[in-house]
Motif scaffolding. Structure first.
Motif, PDB file in Angstrom:
ATOM      1  N   TYR A 184      -4.428  -4.492   0.407  1.00  0.00           N
ATOM      2  CA  TYR A 184      -5.664  -4.269   1.164  1.00  0.00           C
ATOM      3  C   TYR A 184      -5.415  -3.312   2.322  1.00  0.00           C
ATOM      4  N   TYR A 185      -6.381  -2.427   2.532  1.00  0.00           N
ATOM      5  CA  TYR A 185      -6.292  -1.485   3.648  1.00  0.00           C
ATOM      6  C   TYR A 185      -7.051  -2.074   4.827  1.00  0.00           C
ATOM      7  N   THR A 186      -6.355  -2.336   5.913  1.00  0.00           N
ATOM      8  CA  THR A 186      -6.929  -3.132   7.016  1.00  0.00           C
ATOM      9  C   THR A 186      -7.117  -2.327   8.291  1.00  0.00           C
ATOM     10  N   TYR A 187      -7.255  -1.012   8.169  1.00  0.00           N
ATOM     11  CA  TYR A 187      -7.405  -0.200   9.379  1.00  0.00           C
ATOM     12  C   TYR A 187      -8.691  -0.545  10.119  1.00  0.00           C
ATOM     13  N   TRP A 188      -9.773  -0.793   9.384  1.00  0.00           N
ATOM     14  CA  TRP A 188     -11.053  -1.116  10.012  1.00  0.00           C
ATOM     15  C   TRP A 188     -11.335  -2.613   9.896  1.00  0.00           C
ATOM     16  N   GLU A 189     -11.903  -3.159  10.922  1.00  0.00           N
ATOM     17  CA  GLU A 189     -12.292  -4.570  10.865  1.00  0.00           C
ATOM     18  C   GLU A 189     -13.558  -4.719  10.023  1.00  0.00           C
ATOM     19  N   GLY A 190     -13.580  -5.751   9.216  1.00  0.00           N
ATOM     20  CA  GLY A 190     -14.766  -6.040   8.417  1.00  0.00           C
ATOM     21  C   GLY A 190     -14.860  -5.281   7.116  1.00  0.00           C
ATOM     22  N   TRP A 191     -13.901  -4.399   6.856  1.00  0.00           N
ATOM     23  CA  TRP A 191     -13.913  -3.649   5.587  1.00  0.00           C
ATOM     24  C   TRP A 191     -12.481  -3.425   5.142  1.00  0.00           C
ATOM     25  N   SER A 192     -12.122  -3.967   4.000  1.00  0.00           N
ATOM     26  CA  SER A 192     -10.741  -3.882   3.514  1.00  0.00           C
ATOM     27  C   SER A 192     -10.720  -3.421   2.058  1.00  0.00           C
ATOM     28  N   PRO A 193     -10.836  -2.124   1.823  1.00  0.00           N
ATOM     29  CA  PRO A 193     -10.785  -1.622   0.446  1.00  0.00           C
ATOM     30  C   PRO A 193      -9.453  -1.958  -0.215  1.00  0.00           C
ATOM     31  N   GLU A 194      -9.491  -2.156  -1.525  1.00  0.00           N
ATOM     32  CA  GLU A 194      -8.323  -2.658  -2.244  1.00  0.00           C
ATOM     33  C   GLU A 194      -7.481  -1.556  -2.881  1.00  0.00           C
ATOM     34  N   CYS A 195      -6.277  -1.990  -3.269  1.00  0.00           N
ATOM     35  CA  CYS A 195      -5.397  -1.160  -4.084  1.00  0.00           C
ATOM     36  C   CYS A 195      -5.300  -1.797  -5.461  1.00  0.00           C
ATOM     37  N   THR A 196      -4.562  -1.170  -6.358  1.00  0.00           N
ATOM     38  CA  THR A 196      -4.412  -1.708  -7.714  1.00  0.00           C
ATOM     39  C   THR A 196      -3.356  -2.803  -7.783  1.00  0.00           C
ATOM     40  N   GLY A 197      -2.631  -2.982  -6.689  1.00  0.00           N
ATOM     41  CA  GLY A 197      -1.606  -4.029  -6.669  1.00  0.00           C
ATOM     42  C   GLY A 197      -0.864  -4.027  -5.349  1.00  0.00           C
ATOM     43  N   TYR A 198       0.236  -4.787  -5.264  1.00  0.00           N
ATOM     44  CA  TYR A 198       1.106  -4.805  -4.082  1.00  0.00           C
ATOM     45  C   TYR A 198       2.286  -3.886  -4.370  1.00  0.00           C
ATOM     46  N   HIS A 199       2.295  -2.725  -3.729  1.00  0.00           N
ATOM     47  CA  HIS A 199       3.339  -1.747  -4.014  1.00  0.00           C
ATOM     48  C   HIS A 199       4.443  -1.723  -2.968  1.00  0.00           C
ATOM     49  N   GLY A 200       4.250  -2.437  -1.867  1.00  0.00           N
ATOM     50  CA  GLY A 200       5.259  -2.455  -0.815  1.00  0.00           C
ATOM     51  C   GLY A 200       5.395  -1.100  -0.159  1.00  0.00           C
TER      52      GLY A 200
END
Length: 705
Positions: free
Chosen positions: A422-438
């Protein structure tokens, strides 16, 4: 007595002489005063008239010299004005007689009247401009019905009111078309083209009763191969009033034909040829001499960059993939609603189009014989998705973002982003990725298609750099393909794009643009050129379809298309393209195992790691209209270190599009590579080939776990 007799004889002779002289004077007066205008008209009609001789149109061949469109010797039924009667009733009788013969022999003739063939008469659909012109030409009010138009032409052309509705319609159609084609002594009228031999024999037998009707042998346009890039070949047709207004100063006449689309239209001046001249001498209304005073010069022949055999194979690869998707039997099957797509293959060293498959497609022969059936086919077969299908590129666009970020020093090859899905730069909006890539760097992010990496890089870099590099790659730009008209340019998501669409640009839109989503729409042709530029390490060539131009019958080379550099991205760092290509090579190897559940039709034939050289690819699964409605895309080139070909593909509502890549490559190098169409096989064979394989299902479950 003798003297008296002599006087009498003299008087008689003088009287006779005076009578003869008076009769001559009277005759001369009649000739001058009474019949003078008639003889003057005959005198004035003693002149010469020039008739145009149409030149054979240049032919179109594929890269191997196989003719796709050529000319054949055919018989045309024509009407010569100089020999045609002037009486309306006789004109109508001849027209009806010729039409009757043609109809009995199932031969179609030209009819430009936008009215149904049979009563009750109605205007034909999608012919509004033609209908308006008809009303104006025959003096019918602007709201006049089709029936009123037929009635008006019945009077205008002195058609016998006792004739049937069908006969009135035939005569009206032919005579109105004659008017549109400027039928005159200089412009003969072509009643029907390429008529059957049976029709030729019957009309020849009736020559004595059909003044002005002639059968001439001429070059007739023939589609020899209708299933190879039909969208890009195009057709020819009668010149329209609007086209004539634009082209009359260039020597076109109202009875001419010209290209209506594709290469036929784009290369009209090359294919057209030069008309000849036939001079007629007419005296007293009769033709006394007939001579060809200027020979017609055939148009030039065009040789294309596409090889018919390879094009058919690529077309089959695409159609087989869609068919396979539709007929998967696994419970976990994806993309079963796939209904359309496109594949593009370019010569990486020149930009020449080697293959451009679009599905669904059509055959030019079917198009010419039954246009409405083709036009109304399922999933818009007339749309050339190669050049005019606009799609979100999805993750294939990440190569653009990577190029910009590396080349502008936004990142280095060793910089990493920590992906926790999850991209957590903005509060209230967390666009996803295709997986956990580290922790991934740019090569790893391209390999595993990590959204989080490119979200972060795109946000830091900003939209201006992204759109700048996208334009250099040709995305949202003109491609230069000769067919021109109908080729879409697309557009890249940006504040300007949003403003033009009356949308509000927000900060979060930049990260969607960085991964090829948002309002970014491009064509498969542009995507292939993008791949070409990466493979050439920053050099992009203008795409082209015309390899060369020859004189008629390919006797002499006139011109040869040379590769043209369309854009260059200078590698400022010395490692920009090395890293992008390495990421694509890793993706080619990694993607071989992304879908281990793939079975039946493909078995192991899709594994790119088994090719003789390394391949470089990037795939994507872009949203189309909703999150549940996605497409499947790829770009790539081969061999990775020095590519011969660059390619792209998109399958609407599809999946696994990358599975076609190996076949595309192998078919290019192996001229004997055989691909059998799935859709043409028996139900038993298909059922056997598309049957489930339990071991693969277990492998798929293990992979997902």
């Amino acid at each position: 007595m003798n003297k008296a007799a002599d006087n009498i004889r003299f008087i008689i002779i003088m009287a006779a002489t005076l009578f003869i002289m008076s009769m001559g004077a009277f005759r001369l007066m009649k000739l001058q005063l009474v019949d003078g205008s008639s003889y003057l008209q005959k005198s004035l009609s003693s002149n010469t008239a020039e008739q145009v001789i149409n030149a054979p149109r240049g032919e179109i061949a594929d890269s191997s010299g196989e003719y796709l469109v050529s000319n054949k010797a055919g018989f045309n039924a024509v009407i010569q004005k100089a020999f045609f009667p002037t009486d309306n009733r006789e004109i109508n009788r001849i027209i009806l007689k010729v039409a009757s013969v043609l109809e009995e022999e199932n031969v179609k003739w030209e009819d430009a009247l936008p009215i149904s063939e049979n009563a009750p008469f109605e205007f034909l659909p999608d012919r509004e401009s033609d209908i308006a012109r008809l009303r104006k030409n025959i003096g019918v009010q602007v709201y006049g019905t089709a029936e009123e138009c037929i009635i008006a032409m019945t009077g205008l052309y002195d058609i016998d009111p006792g004739m049937s509705d069908r006969e009135k319609r035939i005569i009206s159609g032919v005579r109105y078309t004659m008017y549109l084609r400027d039928f005159s002594v200089s412009n003969r009228y072509t009643f029907a083209e390429d008529i059957t031999m049976e029709a030729v024999v019957r009309l020849k037998e009736l020559t004595y009763d059909l003044d002005g009707v002639d059968i001439v042998q001429e070059a007739v346009r023939e589609v020899k191969t209708g299933d190879v890039i039909p969208h890009l070949i195009g057709t020819v047709g009668a010149i329209s009033a609007e086209e004539y207004d634009q082209l009359k100063d260039s020597g076109y006449a109202l009875n001419d034909t010209l290209g209506k689309g594709g290469i036929e239209k784009a290369m009209e001046s090359t294919l057209r040829g030069k008309k000849g001249v036939r001079t007629l001498e007419i005296q007293g209304g009769a033709v006394v001499s007939d001579e060809i005073t200027e020979e017609a010069v055939p148009g030039n022949t065009i040789k294309l960059t596409v090889d018919s055999d390879y094009q058919r194979k690529v077309q089959t690869i695409l159609e087989n993939h869609i068919y396979w998707l539709n007929n998967q039997t696994s419970a976990k099957a994806k993309g079963t609603e796939a209904n359309a797509g496109a594949l593009v293959v370019l010569d990486a060293k020149s930009g020449a189009l080697l293959a451009g498959a679009t599905s669904p497609t059509y055959d030019l022969k079917d198009y010419l014989e039954n246009y409405s059936k083709v036009a109304n086919g399922e999933n818009s077969p007339l749309l050339n998705r190669v050049t005019s299908g606009l799609y979100r590129p999805g993750s294939t666009f990440k190569t653009v973002t990577a190029t910009a970020a590396l080349n502008e020093g936004i990142i280095t090859p060793t910089d990493v982003v920590n992906c926790q899905k999850y991209y957590t730069y903005w509060e209230g909006w967390s666009p996803e990725c295709t997986g956990y890539h580290g922790r991934v760097n740019v090569v790893g992010a391209l390999k595993e298609s990590c959204n989080i990496f490119f979200y972060e890089v795109g946000r830091i870099m900003g939209i201006d750099k992204i759109t700048d590099y996208a334009a250099k790659y040709g995305l949202g730009e003109e491609m230069g393909l000769e067919t021109g008209r109908g080729i879409k340019t697309g557009y890249i998501a940006s504040p300007d794009t949003f403003e033009a669409r009356q949308q509000v640009w927000q900060a979060g839109n930049v990260i969607q643009a960085a991964i090829g989503q948002s309002d970014t729409y491009v064509t498969p042709l542009q995507m292939a050129d993008q791949a070409l530029m990466i493979g050439n390490r920053g050099v992009r060539y203008q795409t082209y379809l015309v390899d060369s131009v020859y004189t008629y019958n390919m006797e002499e080379l006139v011109s040869k298309t040379e590769p043209t550099v369309a854009a260059v991205i200078e590698d400022k760092t010395g490692y920009t393209f090395d890293n992008v290509i390495e990421g694509m090579e890793e993706a080619a190897a990694f993607e071989a195992y992304t879908y281990p559940g793939v079975k039946d039709y493909y078995t192991d034939s899709y594994l790119l790691t088994e090719l003789p050289e390394k391949a470089a690819i990037k795939t994507g699964t872009p949203q189309m209209t909703s999150k549940s409605d996605t497409g499947s895309a790829f770009i790539g080139f081969y061999p990775a270190d020095d590519p011969d070909i660059a390619f792209s593909g998109f399958v609407e509502k599809g999946e696994y599009s990358k599975l076609m890549i190996r076949e595309i490559i192998e078919a290019y190098y192996d001229k004997d590579y055989h691909i059998e169409k799935l859709s043409g096989r028996s139900e038993e064979d298909i059922a056997a080939e598309l049957s489930d394989n339990d071991s693969y299902d277990e492998y798929e479950e293990d992979y997902e776990d």
